[in-house]
Design a protein around this motif. Sequence first.
Motif, mmCIF file in Angstrom:
data_model
loop_
_atom_site.group_PDB
_atom_site.id
_atom_site.type_symbol
_atom_site.label_atom_id
_atom_site.label_comp_id
_atom_site.label_asym_id
_atom_site.label_seq_id
_atom_site.Cartn_x
_atom_site.Cartn_y
_atom_site.Cartn_z
ATOM 1 N N GLU A 1 4.807 9.483 7.818
ATOM 2 C CA GLU A 1 4.518 10.853 7.390
ATOM 3 C C GLU A 1 3.198 11.346 7.967
ATOM 4 O O GLU A 1 3.074 12.494 8.356
ATOM 5 N N SER B 1 -6.278 5.324 4.214
ATOM 6 C CA SER B 1 -5.512 4.984 3.024
ATOM 7 C C SER B 1 -5.746 3.502 2.769
ATOM 8 O O SER B 1 -5.383 2.659 3.592
ATOM 9 N N GLN C 1 -1.787 5.930 -4.195
ATOM 10 C CA GLN C 1 -2.605 5.576 -3.037
ATOM 11 C C GLN C 1 -4.084 5.711 -3.397
ATOM 12 O O GLN C 1 -4.431 6.377 -4.367
ATOM 13 N N PRO D 1 6.676 5.196 -8.987
ATOM 14 C CA PRO D 1 5.519 5.922 -8.463
ATOM 15 C C PRO D 1 4.562 4.983 -7.730
ATOM 16 O O PRO D 1 4.306 3.870 -8.165
ATOM 17 N N PRO E 1 -3.159 14.988 5.292
ATOM 18 C CA PRO E 1 -3.938 14.986 4.041
ATOM 19 C C PRO E 1 -5.452 14.985 4.267
ATOM 20 O O PRO E 1 -6.207 15.279 3.355
ATOM 21 N N ALA F 1 -2.051 12.679 -6.032
ATOM 22 C CA ALA F 1 -0.905 12.588 -6.941
ATOM 23 C C ALA F 1 0.014 11.440 -6.509
ATOM 24 O O ALA F 1 0.192 11.199 -5.315
ATOM 25 N N PRO F 2 0.600 10.721 -7.470
ATOM 26 C CA PRO F 2 1.512 9.625 -7.119
ATOM 27 C C PRO F 2 2.716 10.134 -6.327
ATOM 28 O O PRO F 2 3.177 11.255 -6.527
ATOM 29 N N GLN F 3 3.213 9.293 -5.428
ATOM 30 C CA GLN F 3 4.411 9.597 -4.657
ATOM 31 C C GLN F 3 5.479 8.580 -5.034
ATOM 32 O O GLN F 3 5.175 7.509 -5.539
ATOM 33 N N ARG F 4 6.713 8.901 -4.771
ATOM 34 C CA ARG F 4 7.807 7.974 -5.060
ATOM 35 C C ARG F 4 7.953 6.982 -3.920
ATOM 36 O O ARG F 4 7.995 7.345 -2.753
ATOM 37 N N GLY F 5 8.017 5.688 -4.280
ATOM 38 C CA GLY F 5 8.224 4.633 -3.291
ATOM 39 C C GLY F 5 9.701 4.471 -2.980
ATOM 40 O O GLY F 5 10.548 5.231 -3.473
#
Length: 181
Positions: free
Chosen positions: A102, A121, A168, A165, A36, A156-160
């Motif tokens: 990741e 992050s 970060q 959501p 990223p 954009a939000p990510q799934r935990g």
Amino acid sequence: MRVACAAILLSCAAVLSGCAAGGAFAPNAVAATGMPYAGLDENSYGPRSSAQFRACDADSGGGRFASLAAAAGRPAQGLMKIDATLQSLDLARAFTDPTGSEHPPVAVLSHANDGIVFWHSLRSVPLAEVTSAAKAYCTSRQRGLLYRGSASRCPAPQRGLSGAPVVQTHVISAFACTGRP
């Protein structure tokens, strides 16, 4: 509450058993390509501020529960990733956990004799740890440290793990190595 405590205890047991079973810990050093922070520079998130920067969620600072949850969600040791530049500069020791599954949660965007710029992050790597690494970098060059500021961005939000959501806060923090230690 009991369910959460039991889940944390089971996760800690799994992590500890993985540590005992494995050999030496050696994360994979990765280049910026595909990460990223690929192609970013110190101005990519706009003007930096030395005052408090914007956090994308209320829990971006992490905390003990976030740290345990992050550790429990990590894969086996061989699948961990660390920024290759961070590792080559020998700055990984300044961070509680500079590895991610990741992508690395902290990376060096640029470095020169007169300064260093990090991408991190905020949920995993607080500004205090980045400052500690910058201080180690400047000290190794027999120079002092000056915080030039940080800028943040909300991807954009990510799934935990629970499916909820997770937002970060990505931060670029810049430091100058001054002429006096």
